[in-house]
Design an enzyme around this catalytic site. Structure first.
Site, PDB file in Angstrom:
ATOM      1  CG  PHE A  14      -2.045  -1.046   1.034  1.00  0.00           C
ATOM      2  CD1 PHE A  14      -2.780  -1.160  -0.125  1.00  0.00           C
ATOM      3  CD2 PHE A  14      -2.290  -1.920   2.054  1.00  0.00           C
ATOM      4  CE1 PHE A  14      -3.756  -2.128  -0.258  1.00  0.00           C
ATOM      5  CE2 PHE A  14      -3.271  -2.891   1.937  1.00  0.00           C
ATOM      6  CZ  PHE A  14      -3.996  -2.993   0.778  1.00  0.00           C
ATOM      7  CG  HIS A  15       4.882   1.746   0.633  1.00  0.00           C
ATOM      8  ND1 HIS A  15       6.114   2.154   1.040  1.00  0.00           N
ATOM      9  CD2 HIS A  15       4.366   1.067   1.682  1.00  0.00           C
ATOM     10  CE1 HIS A  15       6.330   1.754   2.274  1.00  0.00           C
ATOM     11  NE2 HIS A  15       5.285   1.081   2.690  1.00  0.00           N
ATOM     12  CB  ALA A  16       3.331   6.224  -3.589  1.00  0.00           C
ATOM     13  CB  ALA A  19      -1.585   2.711  -3.191  1.00  0.00           C
TER      14      ALA A  19
END
Length: 74
Positions: A14-16, A19
């Site tokens: 769920f990092h940039a 995501a």
């Protein structure tokens, strides 16, 4: 409504960048898409919402879709 459960093994799910990829893929569908991690729920079409989830490594997330193309969305 259709749901599936997945166990995530990546630290940076769920990092940039991941995501953004998930959100872009989800936006192709008309269904509402949500990601649940414990008591936290994120909008699957919103990268910022996904990034707010706790670090999920080794935890099970539930993908929820509700709408006309929910099976295809999941």
């Amino acid at each position: 409504m259709t749901t599936i459960k997945l166990t995530l093994n990546e630290d940076d799910f769920f990092h940039a960048r991941p995501a953004a990829v998930v959100a872009a893929a989800a936006k192709r569908f008309g269904s509402i898409i949500m990601v649940a991690l414990g008591t936290e729920i994120a909008d699957g079409k919103d990268a910022m919402s996904l990034m707010r989830l706790s670090h999920p490594r080794g935890r099970t997330v539930e993908l929820i879709a509700d709408g006309p193309d929910e099976a295809a969305a999941l």
